[in-house]
Scaffold this motif. Structure first.
Motif, mmCIF file in Angstrom:
data_model
loop_
_atom_site.group_PDB
_atom_site.id
_atom_site.type_symbol
_atom_site.label_atom_id
_atom_site.label_comp_id
_atom_site.label_asym_id
_atom_site.label_seq_id
_atom_site.Cartn_x
_atom_site.Cartn_y
_atom_site.Cartn_z
ATOM 1 N N VAL A 53 0.832 -1.199 0.000
ATOM 2 C CA VAL A 53 0.000 0.000 0.000
ATOM 3 C C VAL A 53 0.869 1.252 0.000
ATOM 4 C CG1 VAL A 53 -1.738 1.271 1.338
ATOM 5 C CG2 VAL A 53 -1.858 -1.207 1.185
ATOM 6 N N VAL A 54 0.403 2.290 -0.694
ATOM 7 C CA VAL A 54 1.071 3.593 -0.725
ATOM 8 C C VAL A 54 0.103 4.620 -0.165
ATOM 9 C CG1 VAL A 54 2.299 5.270 -2.138
ATOM 10 C CG2 VAL A 54 2.273 2.858 -2.816
ATOM 11 N N LEU A 55 0.527 5.358 0.854
ATOM 12 C CA LEU A 55 -0.363 6.287 1.549
ATOM 13 C C LEU A 55 -0.199 7.720 1.031
ATOM 14 C CD1 LEU A 55 0.231 5.039 5.219
ATOM 15 C CD2 LEU A 55 -1.529 4.274 3.602
ATOM 16 N N ASN A 56 -1.197 8.543 1.355
ATOM 17 C CA ASN A 56 -1.125 10.006 1.203
ATOM 18 C C ASN A 56 -0.816 10.452 -0.224
ATOM 19 O OD1 ASN A 56 -1.515 10.150 4.025
ATOM 20 N ND2 ASN A 56 0.685 10.011 4.390
ATOM 21 N N GLN A 57 -1.549 9.901 -1.185
ATOM 22 C CA GLN A 57 -1.330 10.227 -2.588
ATOM 23 C C GLN A 57 -2.342 11.272 -3.074
ATOM 24 O OE1 GLN A 57 1.370 8.648 -4.534
ATOM 25 N NE2 GLN A 57 1.786 8.518 -2.330
ATOM 26 N N GLU A 58 -1.829 12.356 -3.635
ATOM 27 C CA GLU A 58 -2.699 13.359 -4.231
ATOM 28 C C GLU A 58 -3.104 12.920 -5.641
ATOM 29 O OE1 GLU A 58 -1.943 17.639 -3.653
ATOM 30 O OE2 GLU A 58 -0.073 16.988 -2.664
ATOM 31 N N VAL A 59 -4.363 13.178 -5.988
ATOM 32 C CA VAL A 59 -4.897 12.747 -7.282
ATOM 33 C C VAL A 59 -5.621 13.926 -7.926
ATOM 34 C CG1 VAL A 59 -6.458 11.153 -8.462
ATOM 35 C CG2 VAL A 59 -5.177 10.378 -6.436
ATOM 36 N N SER A 60 -5.326 14.190 -9.181
ATOM 37 C CA SER A 60 -5.986 15.289 -9.884
ATOM 38 C C SER A 60 -7.408 14.898 -10.275
ATOM 39 C CB SER A 60 -5.204 15.653 -11.149
ATOM 40 O OG SER A 60 -5.305 14.612 -12.107
ATOM 41 N N ASN A 61 -8.265 15.896 -10.447
ATOM 42 C CA ASN A 61 -9.624 15.634 -10.905
ATOM 43 C C ASN A 61 -9.625 14.977 -12.288
ATOM 44 O OD1 ASN A 61 -10.492 16.796 -8.564
ATOM 45 N ND2 ASN A 61 -11.278 18.674 -9.500
ATOM 46 N N GLU A 62 -8.672 15.362 -13.110
ATOM 47 C CA GLU A 62 -8.579 14.776 -14.447
ATOM 48 C C GLU A 62 -8.382 13.265 -14.366
ATOM 49 O OE1 GLU A 62 -5.746 15.056 -18.473
ATOM 50 O OE2 GLU A 62 -5.258 16.216 -16.669
ATOM 51 N N LEU A 63 -7.515 12.829 -13.436
ATOM 52 C CA LEU A 63 -7.290 11.393 -13.285
ATOM 53 C C LEU A 63 -8.515 10.688 -12.716
ATOM 54 C CD1 LEU A 63 -3.662 10.638 -12.017
ATOM 55 C CD2 LEU A 63 -4.782 9.873 -14.118
ATOM 56 N N ILE A 64 -9.250 11.377 -11.852
ATOM 57 C CA ILE A 64 -10.463 10.765 -11.303
ATOM 58 C C ILE A 64 -11.479 10.506 -12.410
ATOM 59 C CG2 ILE A 64 -12.454 11.146 -9.777
ATOM 60 C CD1 ILE A 64 -10.526 12.649 -7.891
ATOM 61 N N TYR A 65 -11.640 11.469 -13.320
ATOM 62 C CA TYR A 65 -12.531 11.254 -14.471
ATOM 63 C C TYR A 65 -12.064 10.060 -15.298
ATOM 64 C CZ TYR A 65 -15.454 15.448 -14.019
ATOM 65 O OH TYR A 65 -16.373 16.378 -13.594
ATOM 66 N N LYS A 66 -10.752 9.940 -15.481
ATOM 67 C CA LYS A 66 -10.223 8.815 -16.251
ATOM 68 C C LYS A 66 -10.455 7.487 -15.521
ATOM 69 C CE LYS A 66 -6.662 11.292 -18.854
ATOM 70 N NZ LYS A 66 -5.206 11.449 -19.118
ATOM 71 N N ALA A 67 -10.420 7.523 -14.187
ATOM 72 C CA ALA A 67 -10.685 6.311 -13.411
ATOM 73 C C ALA A 67 -12.132 5.855 -13.608
ATOM 74 C CB ALA A 67 -10.399 6.556 -11.936
ATOM 75 N N PHE A 68 -13.056 6.800 -13.621
ATOM 76 C CA PHE A 68 -14.455 6.442 -13.882
ATOM 77 C C PHE A 68 -14.620 5.903 -15.305
ATOM 78 C CE2 PHE A 68 -15.525 8.919 -10.079
ATOM 79 C CZ PHE A 68 -16.594 8.182 -9.562
ATOM 80 N N GLU A 69 -13.860 6.439 -16.247
ATOM 81 C CA GLU A 69 -13.905 5.936 -17.616
ATOM 82 C C GLU A 69 -13.385 4.494 -17.657
ATOM 83 O OE1 GLU A 69 -14.938 6.278 -21.616
ATOM 84 O OE2 GLU A 69 -15.321 7.659 -19.949
ATOM 85 N N TYR A 70 -12.331 4.223 -16.891
ATOM 86 C CA TYR A 70 -11.809 2.854 -16.779
ATOM 87 C C TYR A 70 -12.893 1.912 -16.247
ATOM 88 C CZ TYR A 70 -9.269 -1.121 -14.789
ATOM 89 O OH TYR A 70 -8.861 -2.369 -14.449
ATOM 90 N N TYR A 71 -13.576 2.344 -15.191
ATOM 91 C CA TYR A 71 -14.660 1.532 -14.599
ATOM 92 C C TYR A 71 -15.749 1.268 -15.638
ATOM 93 C CZ TYR A 71 -18.762 0.434 -11.724
ATOM 94 O OH TYR A 71 -19.884 -0.148 -11.192
ATOM 95 N N LYS A 72 -16.127 2.304 -16.366
ATOM 96 C CA LYS A 72 -17.170 2.164 -17.398
ATOM 97 C C LYS A 72 -16.751 1.182 -18.479
ATOM 98 C CE LYS A 72 -19.634 4.949 -20.866
ATOM 99 N NZ LYS A 72 -19.796 6.329 -21.417
ATOM 100 N N ASN A 73 -15.527 1.279 -18.948
ATOM 101 C CA ASN A 73 -15.051 0.399 -20.024
ATOM 102 C C ASN A 73 -14.825 -1.032 -19.525
ATOM 103 O OD1 ASN A 73 -15.071 2.435 -21.956
ATOM 104 N ND2 ASN A 73 -12.978 3.091 -21.468
ATOM 105 N N LEU A 74 -14.463 -1.158 -18.248
ATOM 106 C CA LEU A 74 -14.269 -2.491 -17.687
ATOM 107 C C LEU A 74 -15.586 -3.263 -17.698
ATOM 108 C CD1 LEU A 74 -11.902 -4.073 -16.280
ATOM 109 C CD2 LEU A 74 -12.920 -3.371 -14.118
ATOM 110 N N ASN A 75 -16.690 -2.521 -17.555
ATOM 111 C CA ASN A 75 -18.010 -3.153 -17.571
ATOM 112 C C ASN A 75 -18.310 -3.820 -18.894
ATOM 113 O OD1 ASN A 75 -18.435 -2.173 -15.016
ATOM 114 N ND2 ASN A 75 -19.513 -0.336 -15.712
ATOM 115 N N LYS A 76 -17.636 -3.367 -19.963
ATOM 116 C CA LYS A 76 -17.914 -3.885 -21.296
ATOM 117 C C LYS A 76 -17.152 -5.171 -21.594
ATOM 118 C CE LYS A 76 -18.607 0.832 -23.018
ATOM 119 N NZ LYS A 76 -18.098 1.894 -23.914
ATOM 120 N N ASN A 77 -16.181 -5.477 -20.720
ATOM 121 C CA ASN A 77 -15.348 -6.665 -20.971
ATOM 122 C C ASN A 77 -16.100 -7.948 -20.626
ATOM 123 O OD1 ASN A 77 -13.305 -4.991 -21.713
ATOM 124 N ND2 ASN A 77 -12.226 -5.065 -19.749
#
Length: 359
Positions: free
Chosen positions: A335-359
């Protein structure tokens, strides 16, 4: 099943656990025993529990409404008033018989009443057994914001009786299983491989897995009881997961998600973020994410949903100095703690989740 030694108390199991419980009740000689239940545990769990309790102490039952929406200060005030009306004193004790709402709220009620009375937790859901059973976290929500008011204080005892799992719906069992999957991801590949292949509806094998999950969490809590460092690892998937849970709880247009359903999504999002900001390999990310997804239904998010979820991140308890801090992974068990994440990456993470659903 062998007891687990937590900080200043034990987590005990099954028939032997009731022997421990009755010994404590005899030793402490409480003035009055109050049992906090919600309407569900009152109906399904109270009678079998009382059949195993041996005490001469007067017992009073306090019932609250079931559900996360009642995990608030208003409910606490109602319980405090009942305790006062029934002449509770500092030598009384509160037994919390229920899921995470009952044990979290009941522990908080006990900690504050007359500046603290003893409490004992009897978790009756899979989620509360593997999550709320150790760590001493008590508290309530502030509106839709999860666990904003609370204190860390340990119970006198936690008794895990897996017979109560038979009272749960498949949805509730599945919700609790998300925390067990999380324990596998953050602890070891061996436990992850076991839990991802197991079944949350197989109660015979589930008992041993529950004990392993509790032991994993207990080891972390003993090292870092006040969440200054390693204990933050237990929040894997919870930064976005809690925000998603709060958003769906608050929205009139969305069907509410159970805690584990939201955390499962949060873990998949965190997996993707770990490939972008840490050393998690894409193949491991996909393997873990697809395994999680096999247990849970797909949830749809549009850009407006994601925008509102990101807004809720500012209330996360791990935040520091105005920064939203994530728990991410280098690998299973790393585990890696205390990681800052940009909003842009969060949107991309949701896109990953959406596309994973298609597999």
């Amino acid at each position: 099943m062998e007891a687990i030694e937590a900080k200043d108390y034990q987590v005990v199991f099954g028939t032997d656990g009731y022997t421990n419980l009755n010994a404590i009740l005899k030793e402490k000689n409480y003035s009055i025993l109050f049992i906090l239940v919600d309407s569900n545990t009152h109906e399904h769990c109270l009678a079998p529990f009382l059949q195993n309790v041996v005490t001469q102490t007067t017992i009073e039952i306090i019932e609250i409404d079931p559900g996360e929406e009642f995990k608030n200060l208003e409910t606490c005030e109602g319980v405090w008033n009942v305790l006062s009306e029934l002449n509770a004193d500092r030598k009384s004790a509160l037994i919390n018989l229920g899921g995470g709402v009952v044990t979290d709220l009941g522990g908080f009620v006990a900690c504050c009443f007359k500046r603290g009375i003893d409490f004992i937790n009897i978790p009756t859901t899979l989620l509360s057994m593997v999550d709320a059973s150790v760590g001493g976290k008590t508290g309530v929500d502030l509106g839709p914001l999860k666990n904003q008011i609370g204190i860390i204080s340990n119970p006198e005892l936690v008794l895990v009786d897996t017979h109560f799992l038979g009272t749960l719906s498949i949805e509730e069992l599945r919700s609790g299983y998300a925390e067990m999957l999380k324990h596998g991801i953050i602890s070891s590949e061996a436990y992850w491989n076991t839990v991802k292949e197991a079944s949350y509806s197989d109660f015979e094998s589930l008992g041993d897995l529950i004990r392993q999950s509790i032991a994993i969490k207990n080891e972390v809590v003993l090292e870092d009881p006040f969440e200054q460092n390693r204990r933050k690892s237990l929040n894997y998937g919870h930064t976005l997961g809690h925000a998603i849970e709060s958003y769906f709880m608050e929205s009139d247009q969305k069907q509410r998600l159970l805690h584990g359903e939201a955390i499962a999504i949060g873990m998949i999002l965190a997996n993707y973020l770990s490939t972008q900001l840490c050393d998690l390999e894409e193949v491991v990310c996909n393997e873990v994410s697809l395994a999680i997804m096999s247990f849970y239904q797909v949830v749809q998010f549009d850009d407006k949903d994601i925008e509102q979820i990101i807004t809720l991140l500012k209330y996360d308890k791990k935040n520091s100095h105005g920064k939203v801090l994530f728990v991410l992974l280098n690998n299973i068990g790393e585990v890696v703690l205390n990681q800052e994440v940009s909003n842009e990456l969060i949107y991309k993470a949701f896109e990953y989740y959406k596309n994973l659903n298609k597999n």
